[in-house]
Design a protein around this motif. Structure first.
Motif, PDB file in Angstrom:
ATOM      1  N   HIS A  21       0.826  -1.197   0.000  1.00 44.72           N
ATOM      2  CA  HIS A  21       0.000   0.000   0.000  1.00 44.72           C
ATOM      3  C   HIS A  21       0.867   1.256   0.000  1.00 44.72           C
ATOM      4  N   LEU A  22       1.864   1.326   0.871  1.00 44.39           N
ATOM      5  CA  LEU A  22       2.725   2.501   0.905  1.00 44.39           C
ATOM      6  C   LEU A  22       3.514   2.637  -0.386  1.00 44.39           C
ATOM      7  N   ARG A  23       3.976   1.534  -0.912  1.00 38.87           N
ATOM      8  CA  ARG A  23       4.836   1.568  -2.092  1.00 38.87           C
ATOM      9  C   ARG A  23       4.081   2.043  -3.338  1.00 38.87           C
ATOM     10  N   HIS A  24       2.809   1.637  -3.442  1.00 34.73           N
ATOM     11  CA  HIS A  24       2.065   1.908  -4.676  1.00 34.73           C
ATOM     12  C   HIS A  24       1.067   3.053  -4.568  1.00 34.73           C
ATOM     13  N   GLY A  25       0.863   3.583  -3.380  1.00 33.87           N
ATOM     14  CA  GLY A  25      -0.018   4.737  -3.240  1.00 33.87           C
ATOM     15  C   GLY A  25      -1.352   4.548  -3.931  1.00 33.87           C
ATOM     16  N   PRO A  26      -1.743   5.418  -4.845  1.00 33.88           N
ATOM     17  CA  PRO A  26      -3.054   5.330  -5.503  1.00 33.88           C
ATOM     18  C   PRO A  26      -3.183   4.124  -6.433  1.00 33.88           C
ATOM     19  N   TYR A  27      -2.069   3.450  -6.725  1.00 36.61           N
ATOM     20  CA  TYR A  27      -2.119   2.277  -7.603  1.00 36.61           C
ATOM     21  C   TYR A  27      -2.193   0.958  -6.824  1.00 36.61           C
ATOM     22  N   ALA A  28      -2.382   1.039  -5.511  1.00 38.58           N
ATOM     23  CA  ALA A  28      -2.393  -0.173  -4.680  1.00 38.58           C
ATOM     24  C   ALA A  28      -3.595  -1.061  -4.968  1.00 38.58           C
ATOM     25  N   TYR A  29      -4.707  -0.446  -5.364  1.00 38.66           N
ATOM     26  CA  TYR A  29      -5.920  -1.213  -5.669  1.00 38.66           C
ATOM     27  C   TYR A  29      -6.811  -0.391  -6.595  1.00 38.66           C
ATOM     28  N   PRO A  30      -7.642  -1.054  -7.408  1.00 37.44           N
ATOM     29  CA  PRO A  30      -8.570  -0.325  -8.294  1.00 37.44           C
ATOM     30  C   PRO A  30      -9.744   0.244  -7.493  1.00 37.44           C
ATOM     31  N   LYS A  31     -10.141   1.435  -7.824  1.00 33.29           N
ATOM     32  CA  LYS A  31     -11.246   2.071  -7.088  1.00 33.29           C
ATOM     33  C   LYS A  31     -12.575   1.372  -7.343  1.00 33.29           C
ATOM     34  N   GLU A  32     -12.675   0.614  -8.438  1.00 32.34           N
ATOM     35  CA  GLU A  32     -13.915  -0.147  -8.643  1.00 32.34           C
ATOM     36  C   GLU A  32     -13.960  -1.399  -7.778  1.00 32.34           C
ATOM     37  N   VAL A  33     -12.832  -1.785  -7.182  1.00 35.65           N
ATOM     38  CA  VAL A  33     -12.777  -2.940  -6.281  1.00 35.65           C
ATOM     39  C   VAL A  33     -12.953  -2.494  -4.836  1.00 35.65           C
ATOM     40  N   TYR A  34     -12.212  -1.486  -4.432  1.00 33.45           N
ATOM     41  CA  TYR A  34     -12.337  -0.915  -3.086  1.00 33.45           C
ATOM     42  C   TYR A  34     -12.527   0.588  -3.214  1.00 33.45           C
ATOM     43  N   ALA A  35     -13.537   1.099  -2.517  1.00 33.12           N
ATOM     44  CA  ALA A  35     -13.841   2.530  -2.607  1.00 33.12           C
ATOM     45  C   ALA A  35     -12.822   3.374  -1.860  1.00 33.12           C
ATOM     46  N   ASN A  36     -12.178   2.788  -0.834  1.00 28.32           N
ATOM     47  CA  ASN A  36     -11.244   3.570  -0.026  1.00 28.32           C
ATOM     48  C   ASN A  36     -10.282   2.634   0.710  1.00 28.32           C
ATOM     49  N   ASP A  37      -9.336   3.240   1.400  1.00 32.45           N
ATOM     50  CA  ASP A  37      -8.325   2.466   2.124  1.00 32.45           C
ATOM     51  C   ASP A  37      -8.939   1.607   3.224  1.00 32.45           C
ATOM     52  N   GLU A  38      -9.963   2.144   3.866  1.00 31.48           N
ATOM     53  CA  GLU A  38     -10.585   1.400   4.964  1.00 31.48           C
ATOM     54  C   GLU A  38     -11.164   0.077   4.480  1.00 31.48           C
ATOM     55  N   GLU A  39     -11.811   0.086   3.311  1.00 36.57           N
ATOM     56  CA  GLU A  39     -12.358  -1.163   2.759  1.00 36.57           C
ATOM     57  C   GLU A  39     -11.229  -2.124   2.380  1.00 36.57           C
ATOM     58  N   TYR A  40     -10.190  -1.607   1.774  1.00 30.78           N
ATOM     59  CA  TYR A  40      -9.050  -2.424   1.357  1.00 30.78           C
ATOM     60  C   TYR A  40      -8.417  -3.113   2.562  1.00 30.78           C
ATOM     61  N   PHE A  41      -8.143  -2.347   3.598  1.00 26.66           N
ATOM     62  CA  PHE A  41      -7.457  -2.911   4.759  1.00 26.66           C
ATOM     63  C   PHE A  41      -8.371  -3.781   5.617  1.00 26.66           C
ATOM     64  N   ALA A  42      -9.674  -3.586   5.514  1.00 28.74           N
ATOM     65  CA  ALA A  42     -10.588  -4.441   6.282  1.00 28.74           C
ATOM     66  C   ALA A  42     -10.425  -5.894   5.855  1.00 28.74           C
TER      67      ALA A  42
END
Length: 396
Positions: free
Chosen positions: A159-180
């Motif tokens: 997540h830190l390394r890729h910043g906004p490219y860590a995940y697609p926004k159509e998969v996770y709306a925000n960091d909280e969803e991704y890390f959950a």
């Protein structure tokens, strides 16, 4: 949370150890498809048996497999997590320049890098480290099983390394969803490790130390990134990963500033900037802190260490063959205890000393090639750790 000192023990090591040449050669042959996985495992087992005995001979009680079944220290989680995709040549603009090691690699004119990025919802569909734990049990005595230490990847690594490219926004709306979803995966892994008998886990996380580096703070501010909020997010991620863990599962957190080929480090800066949050908000039991050179700053931040946690001082270099002076090491431990005793929550120097252990500042092989010191040098370093510990603490 009660203080756990066993493990960690007075004399500790970080996890990775110097790999024998035969193992490195066999893994290279596997990569070239010239040997089988089974043939590699035979060499791994033989090498791990030897490294276990080296730890015993040195007086190190928290046994690891030296990370001999890995290429990099962070292997294990994201390469096994469903929803992550391996990219052999990730676009360089997907790697954030403000991350100190990324900055260093780009300055070295690296033309390409491989990595993992999220492409769909993340799920743990298979274990991360259970195999390594079970195999290590086979090579150790039943009495040693409770002392086996498993090192694990930091949950925010990509997540830190890729910043906004860590995940697609159509998969996770925000960091909280991704890390959950990541937190659930870690919870499941720790439950399974615990059921198998694991009682000692150590997160390896250079990234939190990067928040001490002025270069990263400046780079984030230039990009409009709220670094304080991001650190708070990562602290929450750690605590979410540890939800529901049993009381007798000891969890440590190792911070360093880089341990690359030739002993290269990636960042500098004392723990002062993050000390309160690091020691008082992350729900781990102990901290493995790099303290072998001035780049880690002073012991002053240890004043914020609570009474119910311990700190493993990484006073001994895993990068340089020269042995440290015993008297100086003991003086530094005493100084750390005096500063802890003067902290917000006052205690005696003896009480503070009881919260301290010692270790090398990092592993001897964060990547498979290892550092530029020999196996005999490593043995002497490990023995020095235990010798100093015995001279300081009668229970070492």
């Amino acid at each position: 949370m009660s203080l756990r000192l066993n493990p960690p023990f007075r004399a500790e090591h970080i996890g990775s150890l110097k790999r024998p040449q035969e193992l490195l050669q066999k893994r290279a042959l596997l990569d070239a498809k010239k040997v089988t996985v089974e043939e590699l495992k035979e060499t791994e087992d033989a090498s791990i048996k030897e490294i276990i005995q080296i730890q015993r001979d040195a007086g190190i009680k928290s046994i690891t497999d030296g990370e001999f079944r890995r290429h990099m220290f962070f292997d294990g989680v994201f390469d096994n997590l469903e929803g992550m995709k391996y990219i052999p040549e990730v676009p360089l603009d997907w790697l954030m320049d403000y991350v100190p090691d990324v900055m260093a690699f780009k300055k070295l004119d690296f033309k390409k890098a491989d990595s993992y990025v999220c492409e769909k919802k993340l799920r743990r569909t298979k274990p991360f480290y259970l195999y390594q734990f079970e195999e290590l049990k086979k090579l150790t005595t039943p009495e040693e099983h409770k002392n086996i230490k498993i090192t694990v990847c930091a949950p925010e690594w990509f997540h830190l390394r890729h910043g906004p490219y860590a995940y697609p926004k159509e998969v996770y709306a925000n960091d909280e969803e991704y890390f959950a979803d990541i937190a659930v995966a870690y919870q499941q892994e720790f439950q399974e490790l615990y059921a198998a008998g694991c009682r000692n886990i150590q997160f390896d996380d250079p990234l939190l130390a990067y928040f001490c580096a002025e270069s990263m703070i400046t780079g984030m501010e230039e990009r409009g990134i709220d670094h304080a909020a991001l650190l708070d997010l990562y602290i929450k991620v750690y605590n979410d990963c540890l939800k529901g863990r049993p009381d007798d599962l000891t969890v440590g957190l190792h911070l360093c500033r880089g341990n690359f080929k030739g002993g290269k480090h990636f960042s500098e800066g004392g723990y002062d900037r993050i000390a309160i949050k690091l020691f008082q908000q992350i729900n781990v039991d102990c901290y493995y802190l790099e303290y072998d050179t001035e780049r880690a700053g002073t012991f002053e931040p240890l004043k914020f260490l609570p009474k119910n946690k311990s700190v493993v001082l990484g006073l001994i270099s895993s990068k340089l063959a020269q042995l440290e002076d015993k008297a100086e090491l003991k003086n530094r431990v005493r100084l750390a205890a005096e500063l802890i005793a003067q902290g917000e929550d006052k205690r005696t120097v003896e009480e503070a000393l009881n919260q301290i252990c010692i270790s090398p500042q990092c592993g001897f092989a964060s990547h498979s090639d290892g550092n530029n010191i020999g196996s005999e040098d490593m043995k002497r370093k490990l023995s020095l750790v235990t010798e100093v510990a015995k001279e300081i603490w009668s229970d070492a």
